[in-house]
Write an enzyme that holds these catalytic residues in place. Structure first.
Site, short mmCIF file in Angstrom:
data_model
loop_
_atom_site.label_atom_id
_atom_site.label_comp_id
_atom_site.label_asym_id
_atom_site.label_seq_id
_atom_site.Cartn_x
_atom_site.Cartn_y
_atom_site.Cartn_z
N HIS A 267 0.90 -1.23 0.07
CA HIS A 267 -0.10 0.27 -0.07
C HIS A 267 1.02 1.43 -0.07
CE1 HIS A 267 -3.54 2.38 0.43
NE2 HIS A 267 -3.85 1.80 1.81
N HIS A 306 -2.38 -2.75 -9.61
CA HIS A 306 -3.41 -2.21 -8.78
C HIS A 306 -4.69 -2.82 -8.61
CE1 HIS A 306 -6.06 1.06 -6.99
NE2 HIS A 306 -4.95 1.57 -6.37
N ASP A 362 2.77 5.16 -6.96
CA ASP A 362 4.28 4.93 -6.29
C ASP A 362 5.19 4.71 -7.27
OD1 ASP A 362 3.05 5.20 -3.92
OD2 ASP A 362 2.14 3.16 -3.98
#
Ligand code: CMC
Length: 428
Positions: A267, A306, A362
């Site tokens: 996460h 994702h 990210d």
């Protein structure tokens, strides 16, 4: 066309009509499906909530196939271009963009609450010099529940407002304190003359200079990153915030749990993991071997994939553009070449293409943070600061939703059958 689902239970031959609303059936409607009067009734089994909507929400909309992300109806691309993090936080919390007067008042109020209680410094001193800043953030924000016992008045709207302001205002201050604690530098008090993000940069990086002015390009880049991270509907940490809050604990305690959920490498800890991965790969010529390792299941390509986005992550697109703006000021991050080549290969490779794995938020954010001078372990903290707005908006929505109760999933018991206790001396 009837908005119903016809279910035939082949165990009994019984037929049921289940209403369909918003593309869902109610899990509780399954309970009427029973083999006999003593049967508990049918449940749905959904480990990791792959296909279960746990709430109705008006905050954030995502279309994972089309790569759409909207806060309160506004496309993320427009917010990233025209808004500020503080304005976006207002939007998430109150549901509408502020007028000029509302924005000025919001900014003034947030500024008035940025200084943590003085005792917090001593609390921080208890941490080791190399304590992970995410641990410091979640523990310190959680500790605020003992400083603000009024936060327990969760059904009092004025109290909720105050805690909302405290959480949003104090998160960057605590984060900056955590950073300076590790660096062995004195804590810096907030400066209300700077904006939310500029002030944060000052609290982090101010040295001996009489006045600190953040570079406007870097300040804006970080603010854009804050906008992109402000909410993401029912992800792991938001689900944690809602679940903890559903027991009616105070929002500071719920924040601590949400931040703990965010800290994991799958996460919010992924940005840190991406950077460590890029550092480990080191040079472009070592990428093919790493990709093979990932395809063999020995590693994950961090920053890829994702649960919701299956075509692309719209945040990643904006971040990639922001990265180039930042590198204009800081110089190019040498790991950028590794990241670009990794992305190029992965986007062509059948392993990633067939699993619909694309760069997520990210993948490039860590390169920006590093170029701006942040140590790698600060990266998840930089995710948590803006996500505070999303968590608190989602928490309040949950509290005010008459359909919500204490979150309490069911289980399918798969353990031992009933058996009699055996005294220790008679156990084999
Ligand atoms: N590298 C290699 N293989 C992957 C990756 C990856 N990053 N992500 C998923 N897969 C594979 C996975 O092994 C599985 O393959 P198979 O079907 O052969 O078993 C398939 O793709 C489906 O993966 P999954 O684990 O079922 O997908 P999920 O929806 O449960 O997980 C995820 C989503 C984000 C946890 C995962 O993609 C992942 O671990 N990515 C790396 C960590 C990361 O970048 N996290 C940040 C997410 S975005 C920021 C945020 O909101 O937190």
């Amino acid at each position: 066309m009837a908005d119903t689902l016809t279910v035939i239970d082949n165990r009994t031959g019984q037929q049921y009509e289940l209403p369909i609303k918003d593309g869902t059936i109610r899990a509780m409607d399954l309970r009427q499906i029973r083999t006999d009067a003593g049967d508990f009734g049918l449940m749905s089994y959904d480990p990791a909530f792959l296909n279960t909507a746990s709430c109705r929400s008006r905050i954030t909309y995502i279309d994972g196939d089309k790569g759409i992300l909207q806060y309160r109806g506004y496309p993320i691309e427009q917010l990233a271009e025209h808004s500020t993090y503080l304005e976006t936080a207002y939007l998430l919390v109150f549901g509408e963009l502020p007028t000029a007067a509302q924005y000025a008042e919001w900014e003034r109020t947030i500024n008035a609450h940025t200084i943590p209680h003085e005792n917090i410094k001593r609390f921080l001193d208890g941490f080791q010099h190399d304590a992970h800043p995410m641990g410091i953030l979640l523990a310190t924000m959680g500790a605020f529940s003992t400083y603000y016992p009024d936060a327990k008045q969760i059904f009092d709207q004025a109290s909720r407002r105050l805690q909302t302001i405290r959480l949003i205002a104090k998160a960057p201050s605590v984060a900056a304190y955590a950073y300076r604690h590790a660096a062995g530098r004195p804590y810096i008090y907030p400066d209300a003359s700077l904006g939310f993000t500029g002030n944060f940069l000052r609290m982090l990086f101010m040295g001996t200079e009489a006045t600190y002015r953040p570079d406007p390009v870097l300040e804006r880049a970080l603010d854009v990153l804050f906008i992109l991270h402000a909410d993401h509907e029912q992800n792991c940490s938001t689900a944690a915030m809602r679940a903890i809050g559903s027991s009616q604990s105070d929002p500071f305690s719920a924040f601590a749990g949400a931040a703990a959920a965010l800290s994991g490498p799958l996460h919010g800890g992924a940005n840190e993991a991406v950077l460590r991965m890029l550092q480990e790969i080191g040079t472009v010529d070592r990428i093919p071997a790493f990709i093979e390792q990932v395809k063999g299941g020995a590693d994950r390509l961090m920053g890829f994939g994702h649960r919701v986005y299956k075509s692309y992550d719209p945040r990643a697109k904006i971040i990639k553009k922001t990265a180039y703006e930042v590198f204009e000021v800081t110089g190019r991050n040498p790991l950028l070449d590794v990241a670009l080549e990794l992305e190029r290969i992965a986007l062509e490779d059948d392993y990633f293409v067939s699993r619909r794995l694309y760069p997520n938020v990210d993948f490039y954010s860590g390169l920006i943070y590093q170029a701006m001078g942040f140590p790698v372990d600060m990266f998840p903290v930089l995710f948590a600061i803006p996500r505070t707005a999303g968590w608190i908006a989602q928490w309040e929505e949950m509290l005010l939703d008459p359909e919500q109760k204490i979150a309490r999933p069911r289980q399918v018991y798969a353990g031992a059958a009933p058996r009699d206790f055996v005294p220790r001396e008679r156990r084999g």
